[in-house]
Design a protein around this motif. Structure first.
Motif, PDB file in Angstrom:
ATOM      1  N   ARG A   1     -33.412 -27.858  44.391  1.00 61.62           N
ATOM      2  CA  ARG A   1     -32.447 -27.176  45.249  1.00 61.62           C
ATOM      3  C   ARG A   1     -32.985 -27.021  46.671  1.00 61.62           C
ATOM      4  N   ILE A   2     -34.208 -26.530  46.806  1.00 63.04           N
ATOM      5  CA  ILE A   2     -34.783 -26.341  48.143  1.00 63.04           C
ATOM      6  C   ILE A   2     -35.158 -27.690  48.746  1.00 63.04           C
ATOM      7  N   GLY A   3     -35.615 -28.624  47.900  1.00 58.96           N
ATOM      8  CA  GLY A   3     -35.949 -29.948  48.404  1.00 58.96           C
ATOM      9  C   GLY A   3     -34.761 -30.641  49.032  1.00 58.96           C
ATOM     10  N   ASP A   4     -33.594 -30.495  48.429  1.00 66.14           N
ATOM     11  CA  ASP A   4     -32.391 -31.107  49.001  1.00 66.14           C
ATOM     12  C   ASP A   4     -32.081 -30.527  50.378  1.00 66.14           C
ATOM     13  N   ARG A   5     -32.286 -29.219  50.535  1.00 69.28           N
ATOM     14  CA  ARG A   5     -32.041 -28.603  51.833  1.00 69.28           C
ATOM     15  C   ARG A   5     -33.001 -29.161  52.887  1.00 69.28           C
ATOM     16  N   LEU A   6     -34.254 -29.279  52.501  1.00 69.53           N
ATOM     17  CA  LEU A   6     -35.251 -29.740  53.460  1.00 69.53           C
ATOM     18  C   LEU A   6     -35.022 -31.201  53.834  1.00 69.53           C
ATOM     19  N   LEU A   7     -34.624 -32.015  52.889  1.00 71.36           N
ATOM     20  CA  LEU A   7     -34.327 -33.415  53.206  1.00 71.36           C
ATOM     21  C   LEU A   7     -33.161 -33.505  54.184  1.00 71.36           C
TER      22      LEU A   7
ATOM     23  N   MET B   1     -21.523 -23.905  41.424  1.00 75.84           N
ATOM     24  CA  MET B   1     -21.896 -22.496  41.337  1.00 75.84           C
ATOM     25  C   MET B   1     -23.094 -22.312  40.409  1.00 75.84           C
ATOM     26  N   ALA B   2     -23.134 -23.096  39.339  1.00 75.18           N
ATOM     27  CA  ALA B   2     -24.258 -22.997  38.405  1.00 75.18           C
ATOM     28  C   ALA B   2     -25.549 -23.439  39.073  1.00 75.18           C
ATOM     29  N   ARG B   3     -25.511 -24.554  39.788  1.00 73.86           N
ATOM     30  CA  ARG B   3     -26.720 -25.072  40.421  1.00 73.86           C
ATOM     31  C   ARG B   3     -27.200 -24.192  41.568  1.00 73.86           C
ATOM     32  N   ALA B   4     -26.268 -23.510  42.206  1.00 74.85           N
ATOM     33  CA  ALA B   4     -26.650 -22.614  43.303  1.00 74.85           C
ATOM     34  C   ALA B   4     -27.110 -21.254  42.800  1.00 74.85           C
TER      35      ALA B   4
ATOM     36  N   ARG C   1     -36.529 -24.227  34.997  1.00 72.05           N
ATOM     37  CA  ARG C   1     -36.145 -23.380  36.125  1.00 72.05           C
ATOM     38  C   ARG C   1     -36.968 -23.718  37.365  1.00 72.05           C
ATOM     39  N   SER C   2     -38.252 -24.020  37.174  1.00 71.96           N
ATOM     40  CA  SER C   2     -39.082 -24.432  38.316  1.00 71.96           C
ATOM     41  C   SER C   2     -38.543 -25.719  38.923  1.00 71.96           C
ATOM     42  N   ALA C   3     -38.235 -26.680  38.076  1.00 73.12           N
ATOM     43  CA  ALA C   3     -37.730 -27.963  38.565  1.00 73.12           C
ATOM     44  C   ALA C   3     -36.416 -27.784  39.310  1.00 73.12           C
ATOM     45  N   ALA C   4     -35.564 -26.886  38.824  1.00 72.18           N
ATOM     46  CA  ALA C   4     -34.282 -26.651  39.497  1.00 72.18           C
ATOM     47  C   ALA C   4     -34.496 -26.093  40.901  1.00 72.18           C
ATOM     48  N   VAL C   5     -35.446 -25.185  41.057  1.00 71.86           N
ATOM     49  CA  VAL C   5     -35.727 -24.608  42.377  1.00 71.86           C
ATOM     50  C   VAL C   5     -36.270 -25.681  43.312  1.00 71.86           C
ATOM     51  N   VAL C   6     -37.188 -26.513  42.812  1.00 71.91           N
ATOM     52  CA  VAL C   6     -37.755 -27.571  43.647  1.00 71.91           C
ATOM     53  C   VAL C   6     -36.654 -28.504  44.132  1.00 71.91           C
TER      54      VAL C   6
END
Length: 866
Positions: free
Chosen positions: A306-312, A415-418, A299-304
């Motif tokens: 998800r937010i990392g993709d936004r920041l990139l 939807m699952a990843r979000a 779950r930690s890796a998924a958050v990293v």
């Protein structure tokens, strides 16, 4: 004397560091945050590094200080030292000083190594730093330089040497780092959901956070991600989430170093239980301690990610400029190829707007994804999404519209990843990131579910997939494909609740279908598929599907063609989505054969089961037709058929019988025949059919299995039939243990024939050490004996390992038993084998012989004694 003094200093420094590490380990176990501990360890190392430096370059009033400066770089420069991290150093000096102090520098490095510090160092002038920084990794390490023994002028000189005006302008650095990350992720299959994840370099690991920090430093000159909040590049909630997950990952990595006792970044099976125990996790009846710990990591890796993709994406916009929006309709627009809402806050006005967002996304396959601001807004509005049980009918209808619309599987995946799917179906959230501590399931439950759905999507494409012989042909028969997608979504959703996950999932599936206003027949189909999703796999792998009685029982349980087709597709997708290594041509053929035979049985009618004699006649006639087409005359065909046991026409496919007949046709009656072939349309890596026909001898079956094992072949099925005139007619399906080492069929047949022509009594199973990873997945041996007509069936469950069947066959040979049938099934570390054996007179085993056999088999199955 100086050498002795240095040795004494290094020994003392080593002891000081050991005491510091012990104190830090105790503080770790007391719950002190690991991100605080890595800083304290860096400070402890700083003290010894500076002491070693001053020992080699004394600064006293009698002489001028050496014209050299010392910097910590890389992770050490960042102030992060885990228990067994190495240290990276830079000595900044002009070339004349480098030559002048060469011996002193060598002494300095030797002192550090003798003190137990694995130091890698570079000695460069500012100009040499500029030149070396052409290498992306060198520049990245130098960007984090921290003065240890250096004045402000030296630090400024180093900054100037690697300034963007000289090397790697920010945009070029961004593009190169993104490509480097893509390649790194690809090495891990582009997923963090691996059984043994890499905490540092794997997707969603600490390295991803480092990349974001490096990009922030190079692009905006800020040394911490939270500084991007004031620049409008990162939301405060996003910064807080990244910091939270950084701390969680640091704690795991720090503990991993402690339990491994060395520098280790991969959370291997060897350490998972030890680390979970050290972190205080306990088994709770529903999930093992190790599974709870691993769920936290995933779950930690998924958050990293998800937010990392936004920041990139925001970095990309910073360099490329914000593209002019292209309106789509009143609510949506494209921004630089990304989907965005036109009005800030619109998603939060109504949960239906969130489903509308995914519907619009699915309607345009050219979109690159969600715009980062819209993705952030979606994350903020997740708490507003009700569970479907609490949602109004209109919102439930909107979800079903997504399932029936374009790209339904891609939509469910998004939807699952979000996090949307977990809010809508709370049971899905409970299995998100849930791993199963075994070798059978190589993905978390949610990722396995998505893999199953992707396989179903592949069947729907209509394009043939060489892995699945008939799935694309069966898909068009589905009346409502969305029902199968729902079954795939719910088939494992009941895992981790302490009961039968198929039954629990079926209850959830029915409740979902009823809430979404599906008709009773549709609801019943989804519920049945979830409850019975293992039925076809178990039947194909554990029962003899050439037996008409088995087909009849299976057909009676399935009941109709609609259920059969859906169950077949779900079973193929499920097995192939469990592990990349689990699906093979053998399973494909088993399931396709079972599907075809059951379809015929349903067409014929359950009141008219196929008789054995009828099945034999059908197969004989089909094989005869194949041989006629190859130019064989009727007399030759009948003569060859006479050399085959009658049961072979029941147990084999028509194409197998024709191949066997051709092999026999080339040999004189009574002459030994050993033949092998790749499966039609496949190469040897997908498995081989093997035929052995020769005069019977004691121990012949064991000799065949032992030889195949020594040739690197795993036996998936073996059938031992009595041929005419005291011969055997044994058939095997084998698979290479190593896919890249598949032998040519002709070579395998020749080698096997040569071995069987010798003294088979001297053949013994190969001695192998047990694979290390199996030590963590011991399956207690189980043996069940059932007397049948003509023999005793042995059901064997134990830890799988190389050479298992060879060892079992050797025991059977030593006990003078005949083997008539063997079906081999492996599920990760678990072997579930069925063998039909008898005494020399084809009778079931007497009680005393059964007891002796049980003891001998249990001894052979004890892998620790191999």
């Amino acid at each position: 004397m100086a050498a002795a003094d240095d040795a004494g200093w290094s020994s003392a420094a080593k002891a000081v560091l050991a005491r510091a590490d012990a104190r830090l380990a105790r503080r770790y176990d007391a719950g002190v945050p690991a991100d605080r501990l890595v800083l304290l360890r860096a400070r402890a190392v700083d003290a010894q590094v500076r002491a070693a430096w001053h020992r080699c370059f004394p600064a006293d009033a009698a002489q001028a200080p050496a014209p050299l400066s010392l910097f910590a770089v890389g992770g050490y420069g960042r102030g992060e030292l885990f228990p067994h991290s190495d240290i990276d150093l830079l000595v900044l000096a002009e070339t004349t000083a480098q030559r002048r102090f060469e011996s002193a520098l060598a002494r300095f490095v030797a002192l550090l190594w003798d003190a137990g510090l694995e130091a890698s160092h570079a000695v460069r002038s500012p100009q040499q730093c500029s030149e070396a920084a052409a290498d992306l990794s060198v520049l990245t390490a130098l960007m984090e330089a921290r003065p240890l023994v250096a004045d402000a002028a030296a630090a400024a000189s180093l900054r100037e040497a690697i300034a963007p005006a000289r090397v790697w302008p920010p945009e070029a650095y961004f593009e190169a780092k993104c490509e480097e990350q893509r390649q790194r992720h690809a090495r891990f299959g582009d997923t963090s959901d691996n059984l043994e994840p890499n905490l540092k370099d794997g997707p969603g690991g600490l390295r991803d956070l480092h990349v974001l920090g490096w990009l922030a430093l190079r692009s905006f000159g800020v040394h911490a991600l939270d500084r991007l909040v004031a620049l409008g590049r990162l939301g405060w909630d996003e910064a807080a989430a990244l910091e939270r997950e950084r701390r969680a990952l640091c704690r795991l990595r720090y503990g991993l170093h402690l339990v491994a006792g060395r520098r280790e970044e991969r959370l291997r099976f060897d350490y998972q239980k030890l680390l979970a125990e050290r972190l205080g996790y306990v088994d709770d009846g529903k999930a093992l301690a190790v599974e709870q710990m691993m769920q936290g990591f995933y779950r930690s890796a998924a958050v990293v990610r998800r937010i990392g993709d936004r920041l990139l994406q925001r970095f990309e916009e910073h360099f490329a400029g914000v593209a002019a929006p292209e309106p789509i309709d009143a609510h949506f627009e494209r921004r630089g190829g990304y989907l965005a809402t036109r009005v800030p806050g619109w998603l939060g006005q109504d949960p239906a707007h969130i489903f509308a967002l995914f519907l619009q996304w699915a309607a345009d396959p050219d979109l690159r994804g969600l715009h980062s601001q819209t993705a952030r807004e979606l994350a903020q509005e997740l708490p507003q999404i009700p569970a479907y049980e609490e949602a109004p009918p209109s919102l439930r209808a909107a979800f079903m519209a997504l399932l029936r619309g374009p790209q339904p599987v891609r939509t469910l995946e998004r939807m699952a990843r979000a996090g949307v799917l977990g809010r809508w179906i709370t049971a899905f959230q409970r299995v998100s990131g849930r791993m199963q501590f075994d070798l059978f399931h190589v993905f978390t439950v949610d990722q396995h579910t998505l893999a199953v759905l992707r396989n179903l999507e592949g069947f729907a494409s209509g394009q043939p997939d060489p892995r699945f012989s008939t799935a694309h042909q069966v898909w068009p028969s589905l009346r409502k494909p969305e029902l199968l997608l729902l079954a795939g979504l719910f088939h494992d959703i009941g895992k981790g609740r302490g009961g039968d996950h198929s039954e629990l999932g079926a209850v959830d599936a029915r409740a979902f279908c009823e809430a979404h206003a599906l008709s009773e027949p549709d609801t019943a189909l989804v519920e049945w598929l979830v409850r019975k999703h293992l039925l076809m796999s178990v039947t194909a792998q554990k029962q003899d599907i050439t037996d008409p009685a088995v087909i009849h029982r299976f057909a009676a349980e399935v009941g109709d063609r609609q259920r059969l087709d859906a169950l077949y597709l779900l079973t193929c997708a499920d097995i192939a989505g469990t592990s990349p290594k689990l699906w093979n041509s053998w399973k494909d053929r088993l399931l396709a054969d079972l599907h075809a035979a059951t379809r015929l049985a349903l067409r014929r009618g359950l009141g008219q089961p196929v008789a054995v004699a009828e099945r034999i006649a059908e197969n004989r006639e089909a094989a005869r037709a194949l041989l006629h087409a190859e130019g064989c005359d009727a007399g030759t065909i009948e003569a060859v058929f006479a050399r085959m046991p009658e049961e072979n026409f029941l147990r084999s496919r028509a194409d197998q019988i024709a191949w066997q007949a051709n092999a026999l046709r080339e040999a004189a009656p009574g002459q030994a025949v050993v033949a092998a072939r790749a499966m039609p349309g496949r190469d040897g890596r997908d498995g081989l059919d093997v035929l052995v026909h020769m005069p019977d001898r004691d121990g012949l079956f064991a000799a065949i299995v032992i030889t195949l094992d020594r040739l690197g072949m795993s036996v998936l099925q073996a059938r031992a039939l009595d041929g005419p005139d005291g011969t055997i007619f044994d058939t095997f399906h084998v698979l290479p243990a190593e896919q890249r080492q598949a032998p040519e069929p002709a070579l395998l047949a020749t080698t096997l024939a040569r071995a069987l022509a010798g003294d088979i009594a001297r053949l013994r199973p190969a001695r192998r050490s047990q694979p290390q990873h199996l030590r963590h997945f011991r399956v207690p041996p189980q043996l069940d004996f059932t007397d049948l007509d003509g023999g005793t069936r042995i059901e064997l469950v134990c830890t799988d390992r190389p050479g298992l069947l060879a060892d079992v066959a050797h025991v059977l040979r030593e006990h003078g038993l005949r083997v008539h049938d063997a079906r081999i099934a492996t599920f990760g570390e678990r072997a579930e084998d069925l063998l039909l054996v008898s005494d020399a007179h084809n009778h079931p085993l007497a009680p005393d012989r059964r007891d002796a056999l049980r003891a001998a088999l249990l001894a052979a199955l004890d892998g620790d004694k191999r």
